[in-house]
Design a protein around this motif. Structure first.
Motif, short mmCIF file in Angstrom:
data_model
loop_
_atom_site.label_atom_id
_atom_site.label_comp_id
_atom_site.label_asym_id
_atom_site.label_seq_id
_atom_site.Cartn_x
_atom_site.Cartn_y
_atom_site.Cartn_z
N MET A 1 0.83 -1.19 0.00
CA MET A 1 0.00 0.00 0.00
C MET A 1 0.87 1.25 0.00
N ASN A 2 2.10 1.11 0.58
CA ASN A 2 2.95 2.28 0.75
C ASN A 2 3.21 3.02 -0.54
N GLY A 3 2.93 4.30 -0.55
CA GLY A 3 3.21 5.11 -1.72
C GLY A 3 2.17 5.00 -2.81
N GLN A 4 1.25 4.03 -2.67
CA GLN A 4 0.21 3.86 -3.67
C GLN A 4 -0.74 5.07 -3.64
N PRO A 5 -1.13 5.56 -4.81
CA PRO A 5 -2.08 6.67 -4.76
C PRO A 5 -3.42 6.23 -4.18
N TYR A 6 -4.10 7.14 -3.50
CA TYR A 6 -5.42 6.85 -2.92
C TYR A 6 -6.35 6.27 -3.96
N VAL A 7 -6.30 6.88 -5.17
CA VAL A 7 -7.24 6.49 -6.21
C VAL A 7 -7.09 5.00 -6.56
N THR A 8 -5.84 4.50 -6.55
CA THR A 8 -5.60 3.08 -6.86
C THR A 8 -6.11 2.20 -5.72
N ALA A 9 -5.79 2.61 -4.50
CA ALA A 9 -6.24 1.83 -3.34
C ALA A 9 -7.76 1.77 -3.31
N PHE A 10 -8.40 2.88 -3.65
CA PHE A 10 -9.86 2.95 -3.64
C PHE A 10 -10.44 1.98 -4.66
N THR A 11 -9.87 2.02 -5.86
CA THR A 11 -10.37 1.14 -6.94
C THR A 11 -10.17 -0.32 -6.56
N ASP A 12 -9.00 -0.64 -6.01
CA ASP A 12 -8.73 -2.03 -5.62
C ASP A 12 -9.70 -2.48 -4.52
N ARG A 13 -9.89 -1.59 -3.57
CA ARG A 13 -10.70 -1.97 -2.40
C ARG A 13 -12.17 -2.17 -2.75
N TYR A 14 -12.72 -1.27 -3.57
CA TYR A 14 -14.17 -1.32 -3.79
C TYR A 14 -14.57 -1.88 -5.15
N GLY A 15 -13.61 -2.12 -6.00
CA GLY A 15 -13.95 -2.70 -7.30
C GLY A 15 -14.76 -1.78 -8.17
N VAL A 16 -14.73 -0.49 -7.88
CA VAL A 16 -15.37 0.49 -8.77
C VAL A 16 -14.31 1.50 -9.19
N GLY A 17 -14.49 2.04 -10.37
CA GLY A 17 -13.53 3.01 -10.87
C GLY A 17 -13.65 4.32 -10.13
N PRO A 18 -12.61 5.16 -10.21
CA PRO A 18 -12.66 6.46 -9.54
C PRO A 18 -13.53 7.46 -10.30
N GLU A 19 -13.91 7.11 -11.50
CA GLU A 19 -14.69 8.01 -12.34
C GLU A 19 -16.03 7.32 -12.63
N GLY A 20 -17.12 8.08 -12.55
CA GLY A 20 -18.43 7.49 -12.80
C GLY A 20 -19.14 7.17 -11.50
N GLN A 21 -20.12 6.26 -11.58
CA GLN A 21 -20.96 5.95 -10.44
C GLN A 21 -20.18 5.17 -9.39
N ILE A 22 -20.15 5.64 -8.14
CA ILE A 22 -19.46 4.93 -7.06
C ILE A 22 -20.43 4.01 -6.32
N ASN A 23 -21.60 4.52 -6.00
CA ASN A 23 -22.70 3.65 -5.54
C ASN A 23 -23.99 4.25 -6.09
N ASP A 24 -25.13 3.92 -5.49
CA ASP A 24 -26.37 4.39 -6.13
C ASP A 24 -26.67 5.86 -5.87
N PHE A 25 -25.88 6.56 -5.05
CA PHE A 25 -26.13 8.00 -4.88
C PHE A 25 -24.87 8.85 -4.87
N ILE A 26 -23.71 8.23 -5.03
CA ILE A 26 -22.46 9.01 -5.08
C ILE A 26 -21.79 8.72 -6.42
N SER A 27 -21.33 9.78 -7.08
CA SER A 27 -20.57 9.58 -8.30
C SER A 27 -19.39 10.54 -8.31
N ARG A 28 -18.44 10.27 -9.21
CA ARG A 28 -17.27 11.14 -9.33
C ARG A 28 -17.08 11.41 -10.81
#
Ligand SMILES: *Cc1c(COP(=O)(O)O)cnc(C)c1O
Length: 522
Positions: A1-28
């Motif tokens: 995880m060290n040095g990994q950008p947040y965006v990569t960790a987020f995508t790995d953790r939740y299996g959703v991309g950083p762009e577009g729909q994140i869940n049914d009421f949050i998008s980026r």
């Protein structure tokens, strides 16, 4: 995880991309976080600053419309002939605009207290709550609560349904009210069914024997038993267990229906889960309702009784997702040894998110508004505005919160805060360490426009006055200038504006959406 950008960790953790729909009421979209794919939170905070509360009421309408559509779907799939009634459990959020929005979307009304019935009575007199809606009255009822119910019934509101919680309550009510009443009974949890983590629900309702006594007592009266209430719990994410519990209640309903032909409503209570607390949330709403309908249909057929109308009382499902808090990092204090850093935010977690302390394991969706390219770090959030050592999140034993390497000025959004948090915190009150309530932006739909209303943050004078000091004009020396307490604006064509903004893939640092200035009276 060290040095990994947040965006990569987020995508790995939740299996959703950083762009577009994140869940049914949050998008980026284009580096901006959007609520309901409509409200650009980065733009809101650029305009209004932080801390900031954004309440987006059209999300409430959407939640209700979705559930009604899922229920239609489930009825089609199961061939269920009984109806479906959506009631809003107002104790989740009593705010006027919230209750009015839910009623406007077709919701019936569920009350928990005398004051709640009195509010419903007023809304009915004002024409906000139509006469064809049900008002279901739950909880243990003292004389004030029973008097409020009786006053509503005597004033001519026929669809109020007190749900009897003990036999004395029934006697008092019948003595108070001569007009024919529609009544419900609430099923009491059997000892084996009490959830050890949430034992509080055990106190509600009547045993099977007591329910029989209610049927007998009503036999030669003008009053009718119409509803069986089988509430299991809150935020129930295990649909199988929930369906199994309700199958036993369906059985009890069908047997009771044989003795009480006026019964026609099966109420599964609260418990419908919301997606608002975790990005890992999965729940098959249609599947749950379809199975419940199939169970009710087959149980009723076996007992040769008609299929009841299904009633749900939706508290957190209705309102949790419509509201967001945005707070700003003021200071980062390095953790000692291997411990994560302390991120001190310009608010209080224990004041704004009281369930973080009260409900074991309570989660919230916490996302950064910017800095997604920075290295990811485990952090501990602490409320800088209190000096309380309990004012931190995540709680001990919970998984660490990951955020981009924190820095002063970083903005953090707390999603899913629209249910219970402000009611338990005591909205408008004097809070721990005099933490002031944040600026509140209330957004409502009016036909094709969004009406934006701004409520100024609490100032020190208001707080001191609440505490009995005669100094209502006192203000903190350096604070935002106090604005006019309430401003209303109409956003012109916000939908088109946001759509075109999205097509342009809104660049970083783009100006916030422009607002028209026409004042509007509501
Ligand atoms: C609190 C409550 C609800 C709402 O529960 P949620 O889990 O928030 O949906 C519904 N019915 C009754 C009787 C309640 O007490």
């Amino acid at each position: 995880m060290n040095g990994q950008p947040y965006v990569t960790a987020f995508t790995d953790r939740y299996g959703v991309g950083p762009e577009g729909q994140i869940n049914d009421f949050i998008s980026r979209r284009g580096d901006r976080l959007l609520l309901a794919d409509q409200i650009d939170l980065n733009a809101m905070v650029a305009r209004y600053g932080a801390p900031l509360e954004v309440a987006y009421c059209p999300q409430i309408t959407l939640q209700i419309e979705r559930m009604l559509a899922w229920a239609d779907d489930a009825r089609m799939r199961s061939g269920y002939v009984g109806g479906f009634i959506y009631a809003y459990a107002t104790k989740a959020n009593f705010a006027e605009e919230v209750v009015r929005t839910a009623i406007g979307a077709g919701a019936h009304y569920e009350t928990s207290a005398a004051a709640d019935v009195t509010i419903a009575h007023r809304l009915w007199q004002q024409g906000v709550l139509p006469s064809d809606r049900y008002i279901f009255c739950n909880g243990s009822k003292d004389d004030a609560y029973l008097a409020a119910i009786s006053a509503l019934r005597r004033a001519g509101f026929a669809r109020v349904v007190p749900v009897i919680d003990d036999l004395d309550e029934l006697e008092t009510l019948l003595a108070m009210c001569r007009e024919p009443l529609l009544l419900g009974v609430r099923e009491r949890h059997a000892p084996a069914d009490v959830d050890a983590d949430h034992p509080g629900g055990e106190r509600f309702g009547l045993t099977p024997d007591e329910i029989e006594q209610v049927v007998e007592r009503l036999r030669h009266t003008p009053h009718r038993l119409v509803m069986y209430h089988a509430m299991v719990g809150s935020q129930i994410e295990d649909a199988d267990r929930w369906n199994m519990r309700l199958a036993r209640s369906a059985e009890a309903y069908a047997r009771l229906r044989q003795q009480a032909p006026s019964l026609m409503l099966f109420n599964f209570g609260g418990g419908m889960p919301t997606s608002a607390y975790s990005l890992d949330f999965r729940f098959d709403y249609v599947g749950f309702l379809e199975r419940l309908m199939r169970t009710l249909a087959s149980t009723c057929a076996a007992h040769n009784v008609p299929q009841p109308t299904l009633v749900g009382e939706f508290g957190r499902y209705t309102v949790a997702s419509h509201n967001v808090f945005i707070m700003e990092v003021g200071r980062v204090k390095r953790g000692q040894g291997d411990a994560p850093d302390w991120v001190l935010i310009n608010g209080s977690l224990m004041v704004s998110l009281p369930d973080s302390l009260i409900v074991p394991g309570q989660e919230f969706i916490i996302l950064p508004l910017d800095g997604w390219d920075r290295p990811v770090r485990p952090v501990r959030l602490a409320g800088r505005l209190t000096c309380d050592s309990d004012d931190f999140f995540p709680r001990p034993g919970a998984p660490p919160l990951l955020l981009p390497d924190p820095y002063p000025g970083q903005k953090i959004a707390f999603f899913g805060v629209g249910a219970y948090q402000q009611m338990i915190a005591g909205r408008g009150g004097a809070h721990h360490c005099l933490t002031p309530e944040m600026r509140r932006i209330i957004i409502e739909r009016d036909e094709d426009a969004l009406v934006v209303r701004e409520v100024a943050p609490q100032n020190l004078g208001q707080i001191m006055a609440l505490l009995g000091y005669a100094c209502e004009t006192l203000e903190l020396p350096v604070h935002q200038p106090v604005r006019a307490p309430v401003e209303r604006r109409v956003v012109r064509e916000p939908l088109r504006l946001l759509r075109s903004a999205r097509r342009r893939n809104m660049p970083r640092g783009a100006p916030p959406p422009r607002y028209g200035s026409a004042a509007r009276h509501m």
